[in-house]
Every structure is written in C-alpha cells, then in structure tokens.
Design a protein around this motif. Sequence first.
Motif, PDB file in Angstrom:
ATOM      1  N   MET A 105      -9.613  27.669 129.250  1.00 48.12           N
ATOM      2  CA  MET A 105      -9.733  27.414 130.693  1.00 48.12           C
ATOM      3  C   MET A 105      -9.889  28.751 131.433  1.00 48.12           C
ATOM      4  O   MET A 105      -9.090  29.659 131.240  1.00 48.12           O
ATOM      5  N   ARG A 151      -9.861  29.153 134.866  1.00 50.35           N
ATOM      6  CA  ARG A 151      -8.966  29.293 136.011  1.00 50.35           C
ATOM      7  C   ARG A 151      -7.559  28.893 135.611  1.00 50.35           C
ATOM      8  O   ARG A 151      -7.329  27.766 135.230  1.00 50.35           O
ATOM      9  N   ARG A 152      -6.639  29.828 135.720  1.00 47.40           N
ATOM     10  CA  ARG A 152      -5.290  29.578 135.232  1.00 47.40           C
ATOM     11  C   ARG A 152      -4.329  29.149 136.331  1.00 47.40           C
ATOM     12  O   ARG A 152      -3.166  28.947 136.062  1.00 47.40           O
ATOM     13  N   THR A 153      -4.783  29.109 137.545  1.00 46.00           N
ATOM     14  CA  THR A 153      -3.849  28.723 138.607  1.00 46.00           C
ATOM     15  C   THR A 153      -4.454  27.648 139.487  1.00 46.00           C
ATOM     16  O   THR A 153      -5.663  27.513 139.607  1.00 46.00           O
ATOM     17  N   PHE A 154      -3.566  26.883 140.061  1.00 46.45           N
ATOM     18  CA  PHE A 154      -3.977  25.917 141.082  1.00 46.45           C
ATOM     19  C   PHE A 154      -2.809  25.810 142.044  1.00 46.45           C
ATOM     20  O   PHE A 154      -1.700  25.474 141.646  1.00 46.45           O
ATOM     21  N   ASN A 155      -3.048  26.156 143.277  1.00 45.79           N
ATOM     22  CA  ASN A 155      -1.953  26.109 144.250  1.00 45.79           C
ATOM     23  C   ASN A 155      -2.447  25.533 145.577  1.00 45.79           C
ATOM     24  O   ASN A 155      -3.576  25.045 145.667  1.00 45.79           O
ATOM     25  N   ALA A 156      -1.588  25.598 146.568  1.00 44.38           N
ATOM     26  CA  ALA A 156      -1.908  24.997 147.870  1.00 44.38           C
ATOM     27  C   ALA A 156      -3.189  25.599 148.454  1.00 44.38           C
ATOM     28  O   ALA A 156      -4.011  24.883 149.037  1.00 44.38           O
ATOM     29  N   TYR A 205      -6.183  24.146 146.877  1.00 50.66           N
ATOM     30  CA  TYR A 205      -6.358  22.765 147.355  1.00 50.66           C
ATOM     31  C   TYR A 205      -7.088  22.773 148.698  1.00 50.66           C
ATOM     32  O   TYR A 205      -8.088  22.070 148.883  1.00 50.66           O
ATOM     33  N   SER A 252     -10.704  23.870 148.404  1.00 52.15           N
ATOM     34  CA  SER A 252     -11.583  22.873 147.791  1.00 52.15           C
ATOM     35  C   SER A 252     -11.931  21.796 148.818  1.00 52.15           C
ATOM     36  O   SER A 252     -13.043  21.272 148.832  1.00 52.15           O
ATOM     37  N   HIS A 253     -10.991  21.476 149.694  1.00 55.71           N
ATOM     38  CA  HIS A 253     -11.311  20.482 150.706  1.00 55.71           C
ATOM     39  C   HIS A 253     -12.314  21.013 151.721  1.00 55.71           C
ATOM     40  O   HIS A 253     -13.242  20.310 152.121  1.00 55.71           O
ATOM     41  N   ARG A 292     -15.663  20.823 150.163  1.00 53.20           N
ATOM     42  CA  ARG A 292     -16.172  19.456 150.047  1.00 53.20           C
ATOM     43  C   ARG A 292     -16.697  18.965 151.390  1.00 53.20           C
ATOM     44  O   ARG A 292     -17.702  18.268 151.475  1.00 53.20           O
ATOM     45  N   LEU A 309      -0.609  22.349 153.949  1.00 51.86           N
ATOM     46  CA  LEU A 309      -1.997  22.265 153.469  1.00 51.86           C
ATOM     47  C   LEU A 309      -2.969  22.268 154.650  1.00 51.86           C
ATOM     48  O   LEU A 309      -3.981  22.961 154.643  1.00 51.86           O
TER      49      LEU A 309
END
Lengths: 250, 224
Positions: free
Chosen positions: B1, B3-8, B11, B14-15, B18, B138
């Motif tokens: 993988m 990308r090793r992180t996913f945080n606020a 998020y 990404s919105h 989109r 968020l």
Amino acid sequence: MDNGTSFISVRSVVKEYRVGDSTVRALDGMDMEIDEGDMVALMGPSGAGKTTLLNMIGGLDSPDRGSVIVKGMEISSLNEGQRALFRKNNVGFIFQFFNLIPSLTALENVLVPVMFDRDPPFDRAVELLERVGLSGRMDHVPGRLSGGERQRVAIARALINDPMIVLADEPTGNIDSVTAREIVSLFRELNDEGKTMIMATHDRLVSARARSVIKMRDGHVVRGKAKSRERIVHLADRKASGGIRRKVEG
Amino acid sequence: MERRTFNAASYSLSHLRRDGTRTATTIVTISITVAFLLLTSSLLFGMLTDGGGDRKAGLLAGDIPGSVDMFTEFRLDQEISGRARNSLMSYLLLTSAMVLMVGFFIMYNTMAISVMERRREIGILRALGLSTKEVMKLFLLEGAMVGFISWIFALFFGTPLILNLASYLINRGSESIFFVMPSMPLALVIGSLLVTMALSTISTYIATIRPVGSSPVAMMRTRI
C-alpha cells in the motif's frame, strides 16, 4: 457494574415515532435477553420494530420508556457523547444499503471509524479486507464494487474496532443469494470467534444459520427460540482456549 | 500500500475533491471577496499611513507591471479636505463590511447545502461511533481548507488584477477619485489570512452545528 443481568437486556422498552400528525409505536413494552456469544436472528414483518430494536441495542437511539442494558451498563441513560463512545468501542453496524462513503476507497471506508485515532490501525484494515476476500479491491471506490463486495467492505468496517457486538440490519437484503450465503458463513465464523451477532432479517437463509431466532410483531416478541446446550458448551470451550480473536488479528 | 495513513484531513480533502465543481466555485467566489477586501483595506491603509501611502511599506503596489505610481502622479492627497477624506474612508469601510457579509453568506450557503445533502453521511459517521464534535471537525476542516486556498488565490492572482484595474482607472483621467496609493504591509497580509479563516470557519460552524447534532437515526433515513 454488573446487575446480574444477561449480556444484553432489553426491559419494557417503549419507543414511539411521530409520523405527520399520528404517532407510531415501534416498540411496545419490549422485553428480551441475549447471551454473550449468541447469534440471533430477529424476524418479523416490516414495521415489527426490528430496526428500532437494533438501534436501541447499538446506542443509536434511546427508548421513551424502559431500559437497555449491555454488559451491565445502562446505555439508555447515557448522553449522546457517551453513546458515541459506546458505539465506537463496542458495536459494529452492518446495514442493508451498505452505507459506505462514496468518495472513499474500500480501505479508507474501513478506516472511517478510527480516523480520529492518534495512530489509525492501517495494517488491521488491510488484514480485515483480505479476510473478507477483497485484497485486490482495496483501492476501489464503492461505485466500482458489486453489492456483495460493498457489504464485505461494510463488514470489515464494522470489525475495525474489534467490537463485542455486531448488529446487522437486513444484511442480505440487497445482494444475490450466492453472495448472501457467503456473507452468512462469514457471520457464523465471526460468531465462532466470540462476537455476539444480532441480525434483523427476512431472509430464511440467515435465520437458518442463526443460533437463536426471535420473532417479533407489532413491537414485541411473539416467540423466542432457546439457545442450544451444545452452543453454550462450545462457547465455554472456546473461552478456555483463549483463541477468540486469533484469526482476526492474524 | 502506498498510502499508509488516513485521517480526518484526508477525509475532508477527498470530499472537496469529489464535490469539485462546487469547491471550485466557492473558492473562486471567496477569492474574489478576499481580493476585494484586500483592495479596500490596502487603500484604507494607504490613507492611514501618510495620507497617500508609504511606498516602502507597499508589498505589491509598486511592483505591479503597468501600474502607475499613484503617489507621484497625484499629490492631491495633501489637499484633500478632512471631510472628503473621512467620507472616502467611511465608504471604503462600508464596502469592506458589505463584501465581508456577502462572503460570509456565500460560505454559509455552500456549507448549509453541503450538510443538507450529506445528512445521510453524517448519520452513518455518527452510527460508526464518531461524536458530534468529530463530525463538526470534519466540516470545519473543509471550511478552513476552502478558506485557505481562497486566500492564496486572492493574494497571488486577485490582488494584482484588481490593483491593475485600479491603476487603469486612474490613468483614464485625473478626475478619478482614486488618488490614494494602496499600501499592503505584512500586517495586512497576515490580517487578511486571519479574516478569511475566521469567515470560512465561523460561517461553516453556524451552518452545520444544528444539523450535525440531530438524531443519527433520523439522518440515516434521509434519501437524497
């Protein structure tokens, strides 16, 4: 705080909703006990109160009257902040319409419940997706996944915090029967590992593989099947071996 | 993988990606608002510092290609009567306040619509164990990101454009009311960032606090 109650205890719960000018009583003095490690199918016609009951047990909604006690803790008296924490640490939700976030990949969706953690468990999310058979689909957004694949992502997401209770609302309602069979097998596997599974369903396939079936109508229980002796012995053996979470944590 | 992180922050980002078209239009609108505020406040600064502006303090004004040096062209500032000076300052303050309000409501509107459309998503997040505070974070992050990007755009694209337009107007005739040399000290640049961030986060907060706090079950029933 242990009141000598069952793992999950629902006592005289009444819940009413206002629909326009009229009031609908979704739960009408509901009483129910669920043991730890059980796999329960809640059955009954639409409007019987299955979803409302799941929401109460999961701390998503609070009763107008009565109490809901989970593991000795009265969740019906918690405030919204405490209920959010209860949900995060103890409950995994699986929904009929999957309820994934469309802008995120499968892997990111699994990480949503823990995104505010100091160190989100990235490796665990990968392992869970591998476990549900989606190792090649982690970077796909929900729009590019089939119904069954989306539900698997939702299952992985429900498990990210290693909850003791998994609540599934019509988990097979929107997927084909072959996939449904696989999903139910996965549920059974999770149950074997110690998760208490409660599923609201119309699907006979699901109820056939549940350990207990509770039939509901008009907001109360009409019939509950007792848990088998074999099941209780099985649970005791598993606890003694201490291997409950081995498979998930791989 | 990879990308090793996913945080606020991921998020929120990404919105925004989109919802690209809406994000872009909001950024353009807020940029214009901030650029206009920068123009009016730089003129105000110009008037406050030595009536015609301190050229040394000017960050942008003197360096704009094609712009006239208003300070030497029009030395009328020394002759402005106190009344004319005051009315010009009041006019600038009033326009700034109005533009600020317009920016505020545009941001408020954008976030209010976004929250309405995302009621179901908010319900899901709450069901998954996120607290009201975390969901608010968020949205505030999204608002702050839009605010920050808009400020950058305003500073590097909007301001020179508007200042050039001002100098063009001045070149058209000595009768023009624009005889003030705009001044843009560092304090104004930092101040504009603070104002933009305050505008975007406060309007986001007001637009989202009530819907985010409503019952998760009711929100999840929403179908849009």
